[in-house]
Scaffold this motif. Structure first.
Motif, mmCIF file in Angstrom:
data_model
loop_
_atom_site.group_PDB
_atom_site.id
_atom_site.type_symbol
_atom_site.label_atom_id
_atom_site.label_comp_id
_atom_site.label_asym_id
_atom_site.label_seq_id
_atom_site.Cartn_x
_atom_site.Cartn_y
_atom_site.Cartn_z
ATOM 1 N N ASP A 158 0.318 -1.449 0.086
ATOM 2 C CA ASP A 158 0.160 0.276 -0.162
ATOM 3 C C ASP A 158 0.632 1.372 0.429
ATOM 4 N N PHE A 159 1.971 0.925 0.222
ATOM 5 C CA PHE A 159 3.346 2.251 -0.039
ATOM 6 C C PHE A 159 2.847 3.062 -1.243
ATOM 7 N N ALA A 160 2.442 2.839 -2.538
ATOM 8 C CA ALA A 160 2.713 4.125 -2.880
ATOM 9 C C ALA A 160 1.123 5.125 -2.901
ATOM 10 N N ARG A 161 -0.011 4.311 -2.315
ATOM 11 C CA ARG A 161 -1.043 5.016 -2.009
ATOM 12 C C ARG A 161 -0.602 6.196 -0.950
ATOM 13 N N ALA A 162 -0.096 5.307 -0.214
ATOM 14 C CA ALA A 162 -0.017 5.466 1.350
ATOM 15 C C ALA A 162 0.528 6.758 1.495
ATOM 16 N N ALA A 163 1.517 6.866 0.504
ATOM 17 C CA ALA A 163 2.434 8.008 -0.091
ATOM 18 C C ALA A 163 2.012 9.341 -1.144
ATOM 19 N N ARG A 164 1.562 9.103 -1.853
ATOM 20 C CA ARG A 164 0.605 9.742 -2.571
ATOM 21 C C ARG A 164 -0.642 10.695 -1.927
ATOM 22 N N GLN A 165 -1.263 9.922 -0.798
ATOM 23 C CA GLN A 165 -2.024 10.454 0.366
ATOM 24 C C GLN A 165 -1.492 11.412 0.675
ATOM 25 N N MET A 166 -0.112 11.449 1.796
ATOM 26 C CA MET A 166 0.046 11.940 2.971
ATOM 27 C C MET A 166 1.252 13.020 1.806
ATOM 28 N N HIS A 167 1.648 12.916 0.457
ATOM 29 C CA HIS A 167 1.878 13.857 -0.120
ATOM 30 C C HIS A 167 0.766 15.239 -0.453
ATOM 31 N N GLU A 168 -0.570 15.054 -1.108
ATOM 32 C CA GLU A 168 -1.637 15.532 -1.377
ATOM 33 C C GLU A 168 -2.504 16.254 -0.324
ATOM 34 N N GLU A 225 4.662 2.139 -10.543
ATOM 35 C CA GLU A 225 3.872 3.113 -9.318
ATOM 36 C C GLU A 225 5.067 3.859 -8.643
ATOM 37 N N ALA A 226 6.028 3.419 -8.516
ATOM 38 C CA ALA A 226 7.102 4.187 -8.213
ATOM 39 C C ALA A 226 8.263 5.283 -9.380
ATOM 40 N N ARG A 227 8.209 4.704 -9.963
ATOM 41 C CA ARG A 227 7.966 6.404 -11.132
ATOM 42 C C ARG A 227 7.144 7.321 -10.995
ATOM 43 N N LYS A 228 5.852 6.929 -11.446
ATOM 44 C CA LYS A 228 5.003 7.773 -11.512
ATOM 45 C C LYS A 228 4.925 8.469 -10.050
ATOM 46 N N LEU A 229 5.499 8.512 -8.841
ATOM 47 C CA LEU A 229 5.576 8.597 -7.809
ATOM 48 C C LEU A 229 6.297 9.679 -7.693
ATOM 49 N N ILE A 230 7.698 9.697 -8.235
ATOM 50 C CA ILE A 230 8.474 10.756 -8.964
ATOM 51 C C ILE A 230 8.744 11.678 -9.460
ATOM 52 N N GLU A 231 8.150 10.998 -10.905
ATOM 53 C CA GLU A 231 7.358 11.792 -11.866
ATOM 54 C C GLU A 231 6.600 12.760 -10.905
ATOM 55 N N ASP A 232 5.435 13.328 -10.008
ATOM 56 C CA ASP A 232 4.618 14.081 -10.125
ATOM 57 C C ASP A 232 5.494 14.810 -8.266
ATOM 58 N N GLY A 233 6.642 14.301 -8.222
ATOM 59 C CA GLY A 233 7.047 14.715 -7.338
ATOM 60 C C GLY A 233 6.930 14.734 -5.395
ATOM 61 N N VAL A 234 6.771 13.385 -5.482
ATOM 62 C CA VAL A 234 6.413 13.234 -4.375
ATOM 63 C C VAL A 234 8.080 12.593 -3.312
ATOM 64 N N PRO A 235 8.661 12.968 -2.301
ATOM 65 C CA PRO A 235 10.102 12.624 -2.327
ATOM 66 C C PRO A 235 9.959 10.916 -1.731
ATOM 67 N N ILE A 236 10.667 9.965 -2.797
ATOM 68 C CA ILE A 236 10.284 8.868 -2.037
ATOM 69 C C ILE A 236 11.828 8.883 -2.495
ATOM 70 N N LEU A 237 12.267 6.787 -2.016
ATOM 71 C CA LEU A 237 13.551 6.843 -2.419
ATOM 72 C C LEU A 237 13.450 5.197 -1.842
ATOM 73 N N PRO A 238 14.837 4.313 -3.086
ATOM 74 C CA PRO A 238 14.383 3.482 -2.942
ATOM 75 C C PRO A 238 14.986 2.606 -1.989
ATOM 76 N N LEU A 239 15.022 1.308 -0.816
ATOM 77 C CA LEU A 239 15.889 1.650 -0.176
ATOM 78 C C LEU A 239 16.346 -0.075 -0.718
ATOM 79 N N PRO A 240 17.692 0.158 -0.365
ATOM 80 C CA PRO A 240 18.542 -0.802 -0.668
ATOM 81 C C PRO A 240 18.652 -2.777 0.242
ATOM 82 N N PHE A 241 17.512 -3.127 0.017
ATOM 83 C CA PHE A 241 17.030 -4.467 0.860
ATOM 84 C C PHE A 241 16.169 -4.815 1.012
ATOM 85 N N MET A 242 15.318 -5.763 0.836
ATOM 86 C CA MET A 242 14.164 -6.078 0.770
ATOM 87 C C MET A 242 13.060 -5.895 2.298
ATOM 88 N N PRO A 243 12.174 -6.026 2.483
ATOM 89 C CA PRO A 243 11.272 -6.628 3.478
ATOM 90 C C PRO A 243 11.516 -7.969 4.660
#
Length: 149
Positions: A100-110, A126-144
């Motif tokens: 649910d990361f993309a939805r949660a990040a977008r809701q906070m950004h908006e 989803e990550a690409r779209k968040l970045i294009e829309d200016g949502v401040p995210i970054l990939p983590l160097p490990f898996m959940p």
């Protein structure tokens, strides 16, 4: 599959798995093996000790409350120790929201949800779209943790 201990010309040491010894040779001759630390492609094999697993019955005979040796749990280098500390801090100071990361990040950004530190999973699109829309995210160097073998 075969695991080789490798080092680059800058003396960084790391391990990597290959389909066969021939596969390693082909990749190395084409400069397609890179150092896991610095990206150097001048990589060579180092001296390795054979890896022999104990019989399965040895582990089964231990008492249930006996401590188990977890060689992979201990960081093998300062870089791995730093990565483990980064993971520990992220997991301790943010909420895991799963897929649910993309939805949660977008809701906070908006401004539709309160801002908080989160981490989770997103599909590349989803990550690409968040970045294009200016949502401040970054990939983590490990898996959940749930995705680790």
């Amino acid at each position: 599959m075969i695991k080789f201990s490798l080092k680059c010309s800058k003396d960084h040491r790391f391990d990597s798995w290959f389909q066969s010894a021939d596969a390693y040779e082909k990749l190395a001759s084409r400069g397609m093996i890179a150092c896991a630390v610095c990206g150097d492609t001048d990589v060579s094999k180092t001296v390795m000790a054979p890896s022999v697993r104990p019989a399965r019955t040895t582990e089964a005979r231990l008492p249930k409350d006996a401590p188990r040796a977890h060689a992979l749990a201990a960081p093998a280098s300062p870089a791995e120790a730093a990565m483990a500390e980064l993971r520990r801090r992220i997991e301790a100071n943010s909420e895991y929201v799963g897929t649910d990361f993309a939805r949660a990040a977008r809701q906070m950004h908006e401004g539709e949800a309160p801002t908080r530190s989160i981490h989770g999973e997103a599909k590349p699109a989803e990550a690409r779209k968040l970045i294009e829309d200016g949502v401040p995210i970054l990939p983590l160097p490990f898996m959940p943790a749930r995705k680790v073998n």
